[in-house]
Write a protein that holds these residues in place. Sequence first.
Motif, mmCIF file in Angstrom:
data_model
loop_
_atom_site.group_PDB
_atom_site.id
_atom_site.type_symbol
_atom_site.label_atom_id
_atom_site.label_comp_id
_atom_site.label_asym_id
_atom_site.label_seq_id
_atom_site.Cartn_x
_atom_site.Cartn_y
_atom_site.Cartn_z
ATOM 1 N N ILE A 1 0.834 -1.205 0.000
ATOM 2 C CA ILE A 1 0.000 0.000 0.000
ATOM 3 C C ILE A 1 0.870 1.257 0.000
ATOM 4 N N ILE A 2 1.898 1.267 0.846
ATOM 5 C CA ILE A 2 2.773 2.433 0.930
ATOM 6 C C ILE A 2 3.518 2.649 -0.385
ATOM 7 N N SER A 3 3.993 1.563 -0.997
ATOM 8 C CA SER A 3 4.694 1.672 -2.283
ATOM 9 C C SER A 3 3.796 2.297 -3.339
ATOM 10 N N ILE B 1 0.339 7.831 3.874
ATOM 11 C CA ILE B 1 1.381 6.948 4.398
ATOM 12 C C ILE B 1 1.240 6.723 5.898
ATOM 13 N N LEU B 2 1.165 7.822 6.659
ATOM 14 C CA LEU B 2 1.202 7.749 8.120
ATOM 15 C C LEU B 2 0.093 6.889 8.735
ATOM 16 N N PRO B 3 -1.163 6.943 8.249
ATOM 17 C CA PRO B 3 -2.206 6.096 8.863
ATOM 18 C C PRO B 3 -1.881 4.606 8.809
ATOM 19 N N ALA C 1 0.359 -0.461 15.064
ATOM 20 C CA ALA C 1 1.810 -0.678 14.976
ATOM 21 C C ALA C 1 2.376 -1.239 16.262
ATOM 22 N N VAL C 2 1.711 -0.975 17.376
ATOM 23 C CA VAL C 2 2.178 -1.486 18.664
ATOM 24 C C VAL C 2 2.172 -3.011 18.678
ATOM 25 N N ASP D 1 10.403 4.221 15.937
ATOM 26 C CA ASP D 1 10.086 5.135 17.036
ATOM 27 C C ASP D 1 8.584 5.367 17.161
ATOM 28 N N ILE D 2 7.857 5.245 16.049
ATOM 29 C CA ILE D 2 6.387 5.287 16.114
ATOM 30 C C ILE D 2 5.877 4.144 16.994
#
Length: 391
Positions: A207-209, A235-237, A243-244, A291-292
């Motif tokens: 998806i990001i690509s 991208i960020l969502p 992500a945790v 870091d996110i």
Amino acid sequence: MPLCHLYDQLTKNIKGGEISCELYLDLKKAFDTVSIDILLQKLDFIGIKGNAFNIFSSYLSNRHQRTRVNNIVSEDKLVKIGIPQGSILGPLLFILYINDMPKVSSAATFYLFADDTTITIKAKNTIELQEKIDDLVPKITRWFHANRLSINASKTNYQIYSANYVNYINIVLNNCFIGREKCIKYLGVLVDENLKWHSHIKHVSAIISRNLGIMSRASFYLSSCELKLLYNSLILPHLNYCAVIWGSNYKTSIDRILILQKRAVRIIDKKPYLYPSNELFIKHDLIKFSDIVKEQNIYVLLGLIKGTLPNSIANMFELYTQENPRVAQHFKIPFAATNYCAFSISITAPKCWNQIVCSVFKNTEDMPVNKKTLKKHIRKYMNSRYRQLQQ
């Protein structure tokens, strides 16, 4: 939260040498088939009475609907079943409707999140597991029949989690054999049977690509500020969502995500492919994916300190009793007997907290409980690390 709890329990079962079977139920038109009469009975049973009950009764009862096609309108029909959707009450009422499902059996663990329901059955061996499933399935079937809900057996699947390979087991629901899947989508996350999240990482990377291609083409016409807005929406969502859970992984697994993120930051600043990315993260006030993940782990424990964390998640953590004043630790870090456990939130969250928050605030009393203020301190700490790498 359901995924955090589920993953933690599965890893503990594996650590204890047990086999876990996860049954992912799919309901047919769940919200549209809720019995209003049964729902009102359940609301009364749990203590909603008087004017509060009358409001819910008025909201749910005596509703009508009609259909219009072009200029032809059908007659009004009384709506006898179903919860009105599109409002904040819809999911809440459905949760109250199915909230007594776990009483079906004490031998299984139920994870209820609206119509996304999953059930965990654990055992020491496959024979015991099959016996527990054979006992549980008829009870589940009777509960759904009594509550006038239907299971879509063709879309219901199961997975088995174990340290060793386990053969297929027989699960028959509504006269249909339930299939075993290596990868199942639950609450928007692709869950692999080996609990390594490779499928989800591959899915997010794809998806990001694709979205990076949109940003790259748009960079000829947009400013850096506008490209950052595209990054925040395209991208960020995908980096932030759960992500945790899947982001706490081997470095080799998440490196592909970080490489794509660095490419996005270079597009924002219109820099060439090999341009150093650390100064760009600082410049645009962004943090790396690893870091996110740490930041999200910290926010989970912030919820514990504020008292907003569900009990099932809060019970995973234990505050540290300060014995050595030279060592700043706020939470105890459990021993990870396996790699599965090492990536569980019960271990990753205390590690991230003790590593980052404890380096900024020696005592929890000095720490701001406001998420926005804490975020500023965390970002400042991470930016200082980027500057050190840059030198």
